[in-house]
Design a protein around this motif. Structure first.
Motif, PDB file in Angstrom:
ATOM      1  N   ILE A 175       0.774  -1.077   0.291  1.00 51.27           N
ATOM      2  CA  ILE A 175      -0.270   0.110  -0.161  1.00 51.27           C
ATOM      3  C   ILE A 175       1.061   1.652   0.462  1.00 51.27           C
ATOM      4  CG2 ILE A 175      -1.575   1.367   1.383  1.00 51.27           C
ATOM      5  CD1 ILE A 175      -2.911  -1.304   2.579  1.00 51.27           C
ATOM      6  N   VAL A 176       1.818   1.169   1.262  1.00 56.67           N
ATOM      7  CA  VAL A 176       2.801   2.219   0.987  1.00 56.67           C
ATOM      8  C   VAL A 176       4.200   2.683  -0.449  1.00 56.67           C
ATOM      9  CG1 VAL A 176       4.580   2.917   1.956  1.00 56.67           C
ATOM     10  CG2 VAL A 176       2.842   2.220   3.288  1.00 56.67           C
ATOM     11  N   GLU A 177       3.980   1.322  -1.495  1.00 56.84           N
ATOM     12  CA  GLU A 177       4.633   1.498  -2.752  1.00 56.84           C
ATOM     13  C   GLU A 177       3.534   1.640  -3.689  1.00 56.84           C
ATOM     14  OE1 GLU A 177       8.010  -0.955  -3.428  1.00 56.84           O
ATOM     15  OE2 GLU A 177       7.211   0.046  -5.241  1.00 56.84           O
ATOM     16  N   ARG A 178       2.593   1.556  -3.594  1.00 54.99           N
ATOM     17  CA  ARG A 178       1.342   2.729  -4.590  1.00 54.99           C
ATOM     18  C   ARG A 178       1.191   3.784  -3.594  1.00 54.99           C
ATOM     19  NH1 ARG A 178      -3.541  -1.451  -3.306  1.00 54.99           N
ATOM     20  NH2 ARG A 178      -4.601   0.448  -4.353  1.00 54.99           N
ATOM     21  N   ALA A 179       1.134   4.273  -2.661  1.00 54.63           N
ATOM     22  CA  ALA A 179       0.892   5.443  -2.495  1.00 54.63           C
ATOM     23  C   ALA A 179       1.808   6.392  -2.991  1.00 54.63           C
ATOM     24  CB  ALA A 179       0.956   5.584  -1.314  1.00 54.63           C
ATOM     25  N   ALA A 230      -7.417  10.075   0.919  1.00 53.91           N
ATOM     26  CA  ALA A 230      -8.172   9.711  -0.211  1.00 53.91           C
ATOM     27  C   ALA A 230      -8.875   8.257  -0.480  1.00 53.91           C
ATOM     28  CB  ALA A 230      -7.943  10.076  -1.351  1.00 53.91           C
ATOM     29  N   GLN A 231      -7.881   7.575  -0.510  1.00 50.12           N
ATOM     30  CA  GLN A 231      -7.839   5.706  -0.644  1.00 50.12           C
ATOM     31  C   GLN A 231      -8.833   5.601   0.769  1.00 50.12           C
ATOM     32  OE1 GLN A 231      -7.227   3.822  -3.419  1.00 50.12           O
ATOM     33  NE2 GLN A 231      -6.957   6.779  -4.513  1.00 50.12           N
ATOM     34  N   GLY A 232      -8.995   6.063   1.567  1.00 47.76           N
ATOM     35  CA  GLY A 232      -9.709   5.475   2.776  1.00 47.76           C
ATOM     36  C   GLY A 232      -8.785   4.214   3.800  1.00 47.76           C
ATOM     37  N   PHE A 233      -7.428   4.594   3.235  1.00 46.53           N
ATOM     38  CA  PHE A 233      -6.527   3.164   4.274  1.00 46.53           C
ATOM     39  C   PHE A 233      -6.105   3.864   5.680  1.00 46.53           C
ATOM     40  CE2 PHE A 233      -4.921   2.048  -0.104  1.00 46.53           C
ATOM     41  CZ  PHE A 233      -5.138   1.245   0.690  1.00 46.53           C
ATOM     42  N   SER A 266       1.496   6.615  12.418  1.00 48.32           N
ATOM     43  CA  SER A 266       0.145   7.159  11.834  1.00 48.32           C
ATOM     44  C   SER A 266      -0.856   5.151  12.061  1.00 48.32           C
ATOM     45  CB  SER A 266      -0.057   6.515  10.190  1.00 48.32           C
ATOM     46  OG  SER A 266       0.589   5.077   9.763  1.00 48.32           O
ATOM     47  N   ILE A 267      -1.938   5.308  11.420  1.00 49.79           N
ATOM     48  CA  ILE A 267      -2.162   3.891  11.940  1.00 49.79           C
ATOM     49  C   ILE A 267      -3.579   4.015  10.447  1.00 49.79           C
ATOM     50  CG2 ILE A 267      -4.371   2.763  13.601  1.00 49.79           C
ATOM     51  CD1 ILE A 267      -3.942   4.687  16.172  1.00 49.79           C
ATOM     52  N   PHE A 268      -2.979   2.606  10.024  1.00 47.60           N
ATOM     53  CA  PHE A 268      -3.602   2.336   8.721  1.00 47.60           C
ATOM     54  C   PHE A 268      -4.594   0.980   8.932  1.00 47.60           C
ATOM     55  CE2 PHE A 268      -0.811   2.138   4.952  1.00 47.60           C
ATOM     56  CZ  PHE A 268      -0.535   3.265   5.041  1.00 47.60           C
ATOM     57  N   ARG A 269      -5.285   0.975   8.423  1.00 47.09           N
ATOM     58  CA  ARG A 269      -6.866   0.368   8.291  1.00 47.09           C
ATOM     59  C   ARG A 269      -6.299  -0.340   7.237  1.00 47.09           C
ATOM     60  NH1 ARG A 269     -11.289  -0.999   5.163  1.00 47.09           N
ATOM     61  NH2 ARG A 269     -13.016  -0.145   5.878  1.00 47.09           N
ATOM     62  N   SER A 361     -13.872  -6.566   8.303  1.00 48.90           N
ATOM     63  CA  SER A 361     -12.909  -7.171   7.400  1.00 48.90           C
ATOM     64  C   SER A 361     -11.467  -6.341   7.342  1.00 48.90           C
ATOM     65  CB  SER A 361     -13.962  -6.920   5.841  1.00 48.90           C
ATOM     66  OG  SER A 361     -13.915  -5.841   5.892  1.00 48.90           O
ATOM     67  N   TRP A 362     -11.172  -5.906   8.682  1.00 46.43           N
ATOM     68  CA  TRP A 362     -10.071  -4.712   8.791  1.00 46.43           C
ATOM     69  C   TRP A 362      -9.653  -4.857  10.313  1.00 46.43           C
ATOM     70  CZ3 TRP A 362     -10.156  -0.578  11.730  1.00 46.43           C
ATOM     71  CH2 TRP A 362     -11.360   0.487  11.752  1.00 46.43           C
ATOM     72  N   ARG A 363      -8.412  -4.753  10.504  1.00 48.20           N
ATOM     73  CA  ARG A 363      -7.565  -4.187  11.868  1.00 48.20           C
ATOM     74  C   ARG A 363      -6.488  -2.864  11.209  1.00 48.20           C
ATOM     75  NH1 ARG A 363      -2.564  -7.778  13.725  1.00 48.20           N
ATOM     76  NH2 ARG A 363      -2.966  -5.432  14.342  1.00 48.20           N
ATOM     77  N   ALA A 364      -6.405  -2.836  12.198  1.00 45.04           N
ATOM     78  CA  ALA A 364      -5.920  -1.850  12.644  1.00 45.04           C
ATOM     79  C   ALA A 364      -4.834  -1.626  12.495  1.00 45.04           C
ATOM     80  CB  ALA A 364      -6.467  -0.924  13.515  1.00 45.04           C
ATOM     81  N   VAL A 365      -3.598  -1.252  12.411  1.00 43.70           N
ATOM     82  CA  VAL A 365      -2.459  -1.424  12.308  1.00 43.70           C
ATOM     83  C   VAL A 365      -1.442   0.013  12.711  1.00 43.70           C
ATOM     84  CG1 VAL A 365      -0.230  -2.178  10.660  1.00 43.70           C
ATOM     85  CG2 VAL A 365      -1.976  -3.681  10.604  1.00 43.70           C
ATOM     86  N   ARG A 366      -0.202   0.088  13.329  1.00 39.93           N
ATOM     87  CA  ARG A 366       0.432   1.656  14.066  1.00 39.93           C
ATOM     88  C   ARG A 366       1.530   1.025  12.416  1.00 39.93           C
ATOM     89  NH1 ARG A 366       2.515   4.758  14.759  1.00 39.93           N
ATOM     90  NH2 ARG A 366       4.080   4.410  15.969  1.00 39.93           N
TER      91      ARG A 366
END
Ligand code: GTP
Ligand code: MN
Ligand code: MN
Length: 444
Positions: A175-179, A230-233, A266-269, A361-366
């Protein structure tokens, strides 16, 4: 005399940055005990004491064999009186009275629980503890005014205290790569922190971002954050300039770079499908020898986000980017492997504690992101790979043995009054007169 090793004749250097410290070692019972005391000292804001226990533990982690008797420790560095006493107790009785008392103490348990909230440090936790607040639930009930980080920390408390697995780290990396590539093609993204050292789990995922054309990385972080938002991540983010972080570390930073080093907490979804198996990006994630079958998906299933309209969603079949570097799995014949939590268990646990109703269907990740100018990249890489004690020992070595100042930005030679350039970690070790220690051996 017990048979086996004669550690006293093995010469062990006294700085952790002079030694190879693998993730898996032979003295976990002893180092677990010392780590509890280190943690307790840190939570009591007794930094010096904490470091002493951490140094003793790191020494034991670097030994080639299990210590069976205190006589084997004769002549070894880094073992203070207090640490030695604890080690002897554990060797003789299997447990240390002080460690037992600490782990069962109300204060230690409360301080751990409260500092386990993202955004809460030892000072704040101690203040709350003295007001009778011992748990996150107590805090919630107390009606205290919390800052944005602490509110997020409380909201996602359970999930953020679940270890992040390597496959989750890989998914976050994509995800980070795409961003990053969406806003700055050609940028390089490198996994740092514990995962770079070969850890199978972590409390967060850390990334370093740079671009070979110096200057192109300027202003990158806000753009990356906007894309992710914007992508909701993103569930939470705080972007800071780095200027204050190293301000106590002397002249090791060129003034012109004062405010060019940015980081984002950050906290990712992170999406996970209910089966926890399918990868919906159309490409396989390589997890090496990882026995887990679980791989998180990259697909954003929340109807409020727009991942379906993004060109890199679902059917994207680009190969894994060259610049995303993940550590090789470590082969090992050690008895105690770090336990990766079972995914099925984890999902039901998360769902059971979820504040929203219905399955999730998701979890929070630091996630921590750091942007570095290319000329400082090697220093940033070395400085953010850890472990924390290894970093501290590198800086101590630099100052006391080489009259140099090392930071995550630069290396300054006080005698020659000049900055020493480096484009790789190997060059920095060479400048410091140290044997190169690879990331997997920096687990001090
Ligand atoms: P886990 O996340 O618990 O798996 O371990 P970790 O080793 O990845 O720890 P963490 O994510 O906390 O830190 C990663 C590295 O970043 C460590 O080497 C720290 O020394 C370094 N680090 C963390 N915060 C800062 C900071 O504010 N400034 C600098 N220069 N380095 C930092
Ligand atoms: Mn980390
Ligand atoms: Mn981190």
């Amino acid at each position: 005399e017990k048979p086996g090793l004669e550690l006293a004749v093995v010469s062990v250097p006294s700085y952790a940055c002079q030694r190879h410290t693998p993730l898996l070692h032979h003295n976990t019972t002893l180092t677990d005990a010392l780590s509890i005391l280190a943690e307790n000292a840190e939570l009591s804001e007794n930094e010096g004491r904490g470091v002493a226990f951490r140094r003793a533990a790191a020494l034991l982690k670097s030994l080639p064999q299990e210590v069976r008797g205190a006589e084997q420790l004769r002549g070894l560095p880094c073992l203070g009186e207090h640490s030695l006493r604890v080690i002897k107790e554990v060797l003789e009785d299997g447990v240390s009275h002080e460690v037992e008392t600490t782990t069962h103490s109300e204060q230690f348990k409360a301080m751990k629980a409260l500092t386990g909230i993202f955004g809460v440090g030892a000072k704040t936790a101690d203040r709350w503890f003295r007001e009778g607040i011992h748990t996150p639930s107590d805090l919630q009930r107390s009606g205290h005014t919390l800052n944005r980080a602490q509110r997020a920390g409380l909201q996602y408390y359970d999930e953020l205290n679940l270890p992040v697995t390597k496959s989750e780290a890989v998914a976050i990396g994509q995800i980070v790569e795409r961003a990053v590539h969406a806003v700055l093609p050609g940028a390089e993204i490198i996994l740092i922190g514990g995962f770079r050292r070969g850890k199978q789990t972590g409390h967060d995922v850390d990334f370093l971002i740079t671009h070979p054309d110096e200057g192109r990385e300027e202003g990158l972080m806000p753009k990356v954050v906007s894309w992710l938002e914007a992508q909701g991540f993103l569930l939470y983010q705080k972007t800071t300039r780095n200027s204050y972080l190293e301000s106590k570390e002397g002249p090791a930073r060129p003034a012109s770079n004062m405010d060019r080093f940015e980081r984002c907490f950050s906290i990712f979804r992170l999406s996970t499908d209910n089966e926890g198996r399918e990868i919906q990006t159309g490409r396989e994630i390589q997890t090496g020898d990882d026995p887990q079958t679980y791989s998180p998906t990259l697909t954003n299933t929340d109807p409020h986000t727009h991942s379906d309209t993004h060109p890199h969603s679902k059917t994207d079949s680009h190969p894994l980017p060259q610049t995303l570097v993940f550590p090789k799995p470590q082969t090992s014949d050690f008895p105690r492997l770090p336990q990766t939590p079972d995914h099925a268990q984890k999902v039901s646990w998360v769902l059971g504690h979820s504040q929203c109703s219905g399955p999730r269907s998701w979890r929070a990740v630091r996630v921590d992101l750091v942007v570095s100018p290319y000329s400082q990249f090697a220093f940033a890489l070395l400085g953010w790979t850890g472990s924390k004690l290894f970093e501290r020992e590198l800086r101590r070595w630099a100052v006391h043995e080489k009259a140099m100042t090392l930071s995550s930005h630069a290396l300054y030679d006080r005698k020659r009054t000049q900055y020493l350039r480096a484009s790789s970690e190997e060059e920095i070790f060479a400048h410091l007169g140290l044997e190169y220690i690879p990331p997997c051996d920096r687990n001090a």
